[in-house]
Design an enzyme around this catalytic site. Sequence first.
Site, PDB file in Angstrom:
ATOM      1  N   ARG A 241      41.949 -46.521 -41.403  1.00 61.06           N
ATOM      2  CA  ARG A 241      41.199 -47.726 -41.738  1.00 61.06           C
ATOM      3  C   ARG A 241      40.079 -47.859 -40.714  1.00 61.06           C
ATOM      4  O   ARG A 241      40.275 -47.582 -39.522  1.00 61.06           O
ATOM      5  CB  ARG A 241      42.075 -48.982 -41.679  1.00 61.06           C
ATOM      6  CG  ARG A 241      43.006 -49.161 -42.859  1.00 61.06           C
ATOM      7  CD  ARG A 241      42.264 -49.537 -44.153  1.00 61.06           C
ATOM      8  NE  ARG A 241      43.158 -49.741 -45.285  1.00 61.06           N
ATOM      9  CZ  ARG A 241      43.453 -48.808 -46.208  1.00 61.06           C
ATOM     10  NH1 ARG A 241      42.925 -47.606 -46.117  1.00 61.06           N
ATOM     11  NH2 ARG A 241      44.249 -49.085 -47.207  1.00 61.06           N
ATOM     12  N   GLU A 270      32.950 -51.428 -44.164  1.00 59.27           N
ATOM     13  CA  GLU A 270      32.616 -50.738 -45.422  1.00 59.27           C
ATOM     14  C   GLU A 270      32.498 -51.720 -46.584  1.00 59.27           C
ATOM     15  O   GLU A 270      33.209 -52.737 -46.592  1.00 59.27           O
ATOM     16  CB  GLU A 270      33.644 -49.635 -45.726  1.00 59.27           C
ATOM     17  CG  GLU A 270      35.068 -50.094 -45.936  1.00 59.27           C
ATOM     18  CD  GLU A 270      36.020 -48.908 -46.117  1.00 59.27           C
ATOM     19  OE1 GLU A 270      36.110 -48.057 -45.201  1.00 59.27           O
ATOM     20  OE2 GLU A 270      36.654 -48.851 -47.185  1.00 59.27           O
ATOM     21  N   HIS A 288      35.215 -43.573 -48.548  1.00 63.53           N
ATOM     22  CA  HIS A 288      36.614 -43.969 -48.780  1.00 63.53           C
ATOM     23  C   HIS A 288      37.162 -43.292 -50.040  1.00 63.53           C
ATOM     24  O   HIS A 288      37.557 -43.961 -50.997  1.00 63.53           O
ATOM     25  CB  HIS A 288      36.731 -45.494 -48.873  1.00 63.53           C
ATOM     26  CG  HIS A 288      38.124 -45.973 -48.569  1.00 63.53           C
ATOM     27  ND1 HIS A 288      38.388 -47.154 -47.934  1.00 63.53           N
ATOM     28  CD2 HIS A 288      39.347 -45.428 -48.825  1.00 63.53           C
ATOM     29  CE1 HIS A 288      39.692 -47.313 -47.808  1.00 63.53           C
ATOM     30  NE2 HIS A 288      40.301 -46.270 -48.335  1.00 63.53           N
TER      31      HIS A 288
HETATM   32  P1  NAP Z   1      53.078 -44.431 -42.878  1.00 65.23           P
HETATM   33  O1  NAP Z   1      53.890 -43.355 -43.517  1.00 65.23           O
HETATM   34  O2  NAP Z   1      53.576 -45.814 -42.876  1.00 65.23           O
HETATM   35  O3  NAP Z   1      52.805 -43.982 -41.356  1.00 65.23           O
HETATM   36  C1  NAP Z   1      52.161 -44.812 -40.428  1.00 65.23           C
HETATM   37  C2  NAP Z   1      52.360 -44.230 -39.040  1.00 65.23           C
HETATM   38  O4  NAP Z   1      51.666 -45.050 -38.096  1.00 65.23           O
HETATM   39  C3  NAP Z   1      53.816 -44.175 -38.586  1.00 65.23           C
HETATM   40  O5  NAP Z   1      54.017 -42.979 -37.862  1.00 65.23           O
HETATM   41  C4  NAP Z   1      53.931 -45.384 -37.646  1.00 65.23           C
HETATM   42  O6  NAP Z   1      54.979 -45.119 -36.739  1.00 65.23           O
HETATM   43  C5  NAP Z   1      52.545 -45.360 -37.015  1.00 65.23           C
HETATM   44  N1  NAP Z   1      52.162 -46.634 -36.408  1.00 65.23           N
HETATM   45  C6  NAP Z   1      52.208 -47.873 -36.956  1.00 65.23           C
HETATM   46  N2  NAP Z   1      51.773 -48.793 -36.074  1.00 65.23           N
HETATM   47  C7  NAP Z   1      51.447 -48.107 -34.936  1.00 65.23           C
HETATM   48  C8  NAP Z   1      50.944 -48.503 -33.673  1.00 65.23           C
HETATM   49  N3  NAP Z   1      50.704 -49.781 -33.396  1.00 65.23           N
HETATM   50  N4  NAP Z   1      50.707 -47.545 -32.749  1.00 65.23           N
HETATM   51  C9  NAP Z   1      50.967 -46.236 -33.020  1.00 65.23           C
HETATM   52  N5  NAP Z   1      51.444 -45.807 -34.203  1.00 65.23           N
HETATM   53  C10 NAP Z   1      51.678 -46.732 -35.158  1.00 65.23           C
HETATM   54  O7  NAP Z   1      51.622 -44.487 -43.517  1.00 65.23           O
HETATM   55  P2  NAP Z   1      50.795 -43.294 -44.181  1.00 65.23           P
HETATM   56  O8  NAP Z   1      51.183 -43.132 -45.594  1.00 65.23           O
HETATM   57  O9  NAP Z   1      50.829 -42.099 -43.296  1.00 65.23           O
HETATM   58  O10 NAP Z   1      49.324 -43.954 -44.204  1.00 65.23           O
HETATM   59  C11 NAP Z   1      48.658 -44.347 -43.015  1.00 65.23           C
HETATM   60  C12 NAP Z   1      47.449 -45.198 -43.365  1.00 65.23           C
HETATM   61  O11 NAP Z   1      46.455 -44.393 -43.973  1.00 65.23           O
HETATM   62  C13 NAP Z   1      47.702 -46.283 -44.418  1.00 65.23           C
HETATM   63  O12 NAP Z   1      48.287 -47.453 -43.835  1.00 65.23           O
HETATM   64  C14 NAP Z   1      46.319 -46.550 -44.952  1.00 65.23           C
HETATM   65  O13 NAP Z   1      45.706 -47.600 -44.237  1.00 65.23           O
HETATM   66  C15 NAP Z   1      45.586 -45.241 -44.701  1.00 65.23           C
HETATM   67  N6  NAP Z   1      45.230 -44.561 -45.964  1.00 65.23           N
HETATM   68  C16 NAP Z   1      43.935 -44.301 -46.216  1.00 65.23           C
HETATM   69  C17 NAP Z   1      43.574 -43.640 -47.388  1.00 65.23           C
HETATM   70  C18 NAP Z   1      42.143 -43.303 -47.680  1.00 65.23           C
HETATM   71  O14 NAP Z   1      41.772 -43.305 -48.832  1.00 65.23           O
HETATM   72  N7  NAP Z   1      41.337 -43.000 -46.690  1.00 65.23           N
HETATM   73  C19 NAP Z   1      44.556 -43.256 -48.318  1.00 65.23           C
HETATM   74  C20 NAP Z   1      45.888 -43.555 -48.016  1.00 65.23           C
HETATM   75  C21 NAP Z   1      46.216 -44.218 -46.845  1.00 65.23           C
HETATM   76  P3  NAP Z   1      55.680 -46.277 -35.869  1.00 65.23           P
HETATM   77  O15 NAP Z   1      56.016 -47.372 -36.834  1.00 65.23           O
HETATM   78  O16 NAP Z   1      56.855 -45.559 -35.253  1.00 65.23           O
HETATM   79  O17 NAP Z   1      54.679 -46.663 -34.848  1.00 65.23           O
END
Ligand code: NAP
Length: 328
Positions: A241, A270, A288
């Site tokens: 994000r 954005e 995006h």
């Molecule tokens: P996920 O499976 O929930 O993984 C999120 C990771 O971030 C986990 O490892 C979590 O571990 C870590 N995290 C959360 N808060 C944190 C903090 N304060 N400090 C350090 N690490 C932290 O999510 P995902 O599916 O991988 O997706 C991640 C993000 O990508 C989404 O939330 C979304 O915003 C973005 N995304 C963007 C697109 C795009 O089109 N560009 C598409 C899909 C997703 P811990 O809880 O152990 O910290």
Amino acid sequence: MPTKPKVFATHVLPPPVLELLSARCDVRVYSESMPLRQEQLAAVCRDQEIEGILLIGSRVSAETVRESVHLRVVSSASVGYDHIDVAACTARRVLVTTATGSLEETTADLAFALLLAVARRVVEADRFVRDGRWTHWDWELLWGSEVHHKTLGLVGFGNIGQAMARRGLGFSMRILYHARRRAADAVERELKALYVELETLLRESDFVSLHVPFTAETHHLIQARELSWMKPSAYLINTARGRVLDENALVAALKAGSIAGAGLDVFEHEPKVDPDLLTIQNVVLAPHIGSAATETRFGMVKLAALNLLAALDGKRPPNLVNPEALGA
Ligand code: NAP
């Protein structure tokens, strides 16, 4: 015959998904080309007694939830849910669901594409050829950085971070990761991933890729100090994000040459992009499009429809963000 629950889709749906929903719901679809405004969404939900929103590309504010007195579920065709006021939904016992499981590999594909593109200067090369500037073979033309055998640092190691690690392994990269909690031993072993503190990750990585959700805690997780820890030869990739990264600090680091480049799919304001980013050559910019692959987009919206139906049937939907809303 009992009346069907009323559902509002904030974007046109593919015909098979529309059929799936229409079999059990009275579906209304927003089909205008202009983005749906909050007050329009609130008015539709209030006036048409909408019980379920299938959310594609729109926000759901506390105000919308307050106005939508019949609402029972907001089913988003995305993984991130920072565009939904979850607290307001929970307070009103409105379930919030995501399309987790349908788009992570595709988003990792884009993150890796940005990494390769910026490291090997693919977009600059394309422009060079199109501009008719390729007049002779040149030994010194468009040198970039190797990717294979370099260190890939993943900030966030959930579904997308781990999918990136698998891609990095295919390029014989060393994998570092940081999150609040360590991954299971089996995951670390399989992905040959080493857990490190954020500072170590930033200091040691040749490519840093961000995969955390946007939360109060991750707002500007990467700012001037963190960028100063990166090597001048290192690249930053952001498909998470925009607000996770301080964009002004990134522009300053790129201008000063204190990092080598960046690949960005998301932006702090954005669709507005910092005008400086448009003039800096060693950044690759995307609007995006992390999940924008035909099969993926279909899978996302189908999963969102199934979550919506489960919630309206009184079942616990698989990707429920706020189980508290189910009550006791
Ligand atoms: P996920 O499976 O929930 O993984 C999120 C990771 O971030 C986990 O490892 C979590 O571990 C870590 N995290 C959360 N808060 C944190 C903090 N304060 N400090 C350090 N690490 C932290 O999510 P995902 O599916 O991988 O997706 C991640 C993000 O990508 C989404 O939330 C979304 O915003 C973005 N995304 C963007 C697109 C795009 O089109 N560009 C598409 C899909 C997703 P811990 O809880 O152990 O910290």
